[in-house]
Each structure stands twice: as C-alpha cells, then as structure tokens.
Design a protein around this motif. Structure first.
Motif, short mmCIF file in Angstrom:
data_model
loop_
_atom_site.label_atom_id
_atom_site.label_comp_id
_atom_site.label_asym_id
_atom_site.label_seq_id
_atom_site.Cartn_x
_atom_site.Cartn_y
_atom_site.Cartn_z
N ASN A 1 -4.03 -0.46 -5.22
CA ASN A 1 -3.99 0.93 -4.79
C ASN A 1 -4.95 1.80 -5.59
O ASN A 1 -5.66 2.64 -5.03
N LEU B 1 0.86 -1.19 0.00
CA LEU B 1 0.00 0.00 0.00
C LEU B 1 0.89 1.23 0.00
O LEU B 1 1.60 1.51 0.97
N SER C 1 -2.85 5.16 -1.69
CA SER C 1 -3.98 4.36 -1.21
C SER C 1 -4.16 4.47 0.29
O SER C 1 -5.29 4.35 0.80
#
Length: 409
Positions: free
Chosen positions: A303, A51, A55
């Motif tokens: 993401n 991540l 995101s």
C-alpha cells in the motif's frame, strides 16, 4: 539517444507493484518510461495483497481503482481469534468503510500486476534485463545513468523500486545499514476454499499468527508468521506448517492440507527501522521496500509503495530541474513511511510475545478493546488508511472510495 529525449526518459529499476505503478503514473505525466526487470518474466509472488482505502485512492489517480475493486474480494465480517478458536475481537466492515472512506479489498498479486502492466505502452517493460545505477545524476544538471547488459541508458529520472535488498539504495546511501532481520519468518499459500464456510480471521498464538482470507475467485489466501532464526528452512514447508499450526482451529488444518508442498512460499521478514536520510539523491528516487521495508503486520508494505508511486509522479514533471520536486517527494514521504514502519514494528513485537503471562495479557487487552467498540480497534489505522493523494482522484462514487469530491466520468 539525444540529451533532450533522454531528459524526458524515466527508468524504473524493478517491476513489482510499486515500480509498475510508478511507471504508469509517470507515463501518464508525460515521461517516456522504461522498466527494467532482472527476472525473465513478470511472474509475481503467488499470494494475495490487501488494499486499504489509502492505496485504492492512489490507484484511482491512475484510473485503476474501480477496475481492481471489481476483481477483488471485499473484506466482510471477521476478526481476531486464539488458536483454540475463541474470538478476541470482531471486525465491523461497515464501521471501517465509514471511518476511512471505503472498504479493505483483497486481490491476488498476479491480478494486480497484470492490470497495472497493461496500462503501459508495448515494450516499456524489459524482462531479463537487470539494471544497475551507475550515476544518480544531479537534479538540475547532469542526467542519471543506468547500466544494463544491452548498454547504458541515460535518463532524466531513475526510480529504484528494486526491493528490500535494493542495489539502487546501496548506491545512493552506501553508509546506511539497510534492512535488519525482524526476528520472524512468514509463509503464504493460495488454495481452493475449504468445504465448510468460515469467517475471515487472523489468529494470534505465542510468537506466531495465522490469517485466512477469501479471494474473489473462490480460492483462499492464507498467511502465517512465527518467531524463528534468520535463514532457517524446512525440507518440507507444508509439513512445517502442519507442525506449527495443524492443531489450531478450523479452517487452518484443512487450508494447510490443501496446499501443495511446492507452492508454500517462505520468506524471512526484514525491516528498515533506521530511516534513510532522504528518499532521493540527484535525479534518482527510491520507493517501496527499497526506501522503507516494513514488517507486514499492518498490511501496508504494498500500500505504501503504491502511495509512493503516485506522489512521486505528482512531484516529478518531465524535463527541467527536478530538484524542488524530488525534495518535496522526500519531505512528504519520509516522515509518513517512517511512522508506518515504526507502527508495524510495534505490532510485530506484540505478535512475537511468547511467554504465557504476556500472551494472556495481550489477548485480554485485545478482547477489552473490542468490547469498548470498533472505533478503538480501528484507531490503529487512523492516519494510515484515511490518507488522500495530492492529486484529484477519479473513482466512481458507487464504489464508496473517493476523495471527497464529486466523481468525474
């Protein structure tokens, strides 16, 4: 169901990361949300997901960013290597965090799915219940309709989050060619950490790559990719990994050896290099792989799906005319995701190089870029990892990921 209550219902087809994030964001916006999942349970792929700050900011919008960061492994020093072990480049986690407003973190997909789903009301997710779009509806008028084994559901909004081979997308845009095979396949495993310490790395060979990344629970997430014919499979995928990567530098052989054959995941990679004309039609919107399947070479597939989810909820208030909101969603997301799809495809072409001169030139250029400083390497993610959502975020400032505003507590 009465027309008025149906107009405030959102049906999400698919319970992957993007679909569940959209369900939570829409629920928080005031929609009555139903998630339809074909599989008998929420059993996510046994793999990790990186991540990036973009995101994480989207997860901050729905109040999940700090929780996920607390469960994730934060990427430290590592870099890119050759199969013999020579370092081509070193990553500078501090420089990346400063440039993009936060670190890259790695979490198991099962953990992420579990924590997102926990934010939904009881009964919102219906497993073992496939949904097919029967009518996309009209933004300012007729409701959308989804067919299920239990009967039809009318809704003010339908979200197609049903993956690469999306039935919702085919219903909306039947003449679009959809995703195409990228030319390479991938493997993923999660295993106990090897006995000797290692630095996180991604290693590029001729037409192939291997990545080894630590998870917060002491296990290791490893992934591999290689140029291969579409649909090719081995009787024993662990043995196939050993054949292809078993002679690469440590800890690659020990990671492969620790994988049980039945836990090795193999998937061909498809990407949608021809963008859709829009990410919506009528009262139906697409997100994630259903809208913009991409090669995993920038690690942005999940993401971008999370970004889609919070942007869609931002532009889609419950009830009323969704026309302007869904048009705004397409206008914002289509050019951004198209650019990420194309950049991912460019990196995939570099990975797919197989001739010795081409691989040597690629490695030389990577090493030279690293020697010129981390900024040149990190520039690949400019305009991607530094994205900020349209909504105010609520991350705790102590975690280093924020929207530039004071944290609200």
């Amino acid at each position: 169901m009465s027309g008025s209550s149906a107009a405030s219902r959102a049906v999400v087809v698919g319970s992957g990361i993007g679909g569940l994030t959209a369900a939570v964001a829409l629920h928080q916006r005031g929609w009555e949300v139903t998630v339809l999942e074909r599989a008998p349970s929420l059993r996510p792929v046994g793999a990790g997901i990186g991540l990036a700050p973009n995101s994480q900011r989207a997860l901050d919008v729905i109040g999940l960013g700090d929780e996920i960061r607390s469960l994730a492994a934060w990427q430290g020093a590592g870099g890119m290597r050759t199969p013999a072990g020579r370092w081509l480049s070193r990553t500078d986690a501090t420089a990346a965090a400063e440039r993009f407003g936060g670190p890259l973190v790695l979490v198991h997909r099962a953990t992420l799915i579990e924590r997102i789903a926990a934010r939904l009301p009881d009964g919102a997710v219906r497993t073992g219940c496939p949904g097919e779009l029967a009518d996309p509806g009209t933004a300012g008028g007729g409701l959308a309709r989804v067919t299920t084994p239990d009967g039809d559901i009318e809704a003010g909004l339908v979200v197609g989050a049903d993956g690469i081979h999306s039935g919702v997308r085919r219903r909306l845009f039947p003449d679009h060619p959809g995703p195409r095979y990228s030319g390479f396949t991938t493997w993923r495993v999660v295993v106990p950490a090897p006995g000797t310490p290692f630095a996180p790395h991604e290693t590029w060979g001729p037409g192939s790559l291997w990545g080894t990344q630590p998870l917060a629970d002491g296990r290791v997430y490893a992934y591999a990719a290689a140029v291969a014919p579409a649909g090719a499979r081995a009787a024993d995928e662990q043995a196939e990994l050993l054949r292809r990567f078993g002679h690469w530098h440590d800890p690659v052989p020990s990671v492969i050896a620790a994988a049980a054959p039945d836990t090795v995941l193999r998937n061909d990679v498809h990407h949608m290099t021809d963008p859709l004309p829009a990410h919506h039609r009528g009262r139906t919107a697409l997100l994630g792989d259903a809208a913009h399947a991409m090669a995993p070479c920038l690690g942005q597939g999940g993401n971008q799906a999370i970004e889609d989810a919070v942007v869609l909820a931002h532009h889609a208030p419950p009830g009323g005319d969704l026309g302007p909101g869904l048009a705004a969603y397409s206008a914002v997301r289509l050019p951004r995701t198209t650019a990420v799809v194309r950049k991912s495809a460019q990196v995939a072409r570099l990975m797919a190089l197989r001739s010795a001169p081409a691989v040597a030139l690629r490695d030389t250029l990577m090493a030279a870029a690293s020697r010129l400083g981390p900024g040149l390497v990190l520039r690949t993610f400019d305009g991607i990892a530094d994205w900020r959502p349209p909504q105010r975020t609520y991350a705790a400032g102590a975690h280093g990921v924020h929207d530039g505003r004071p944290a609200q507590r």
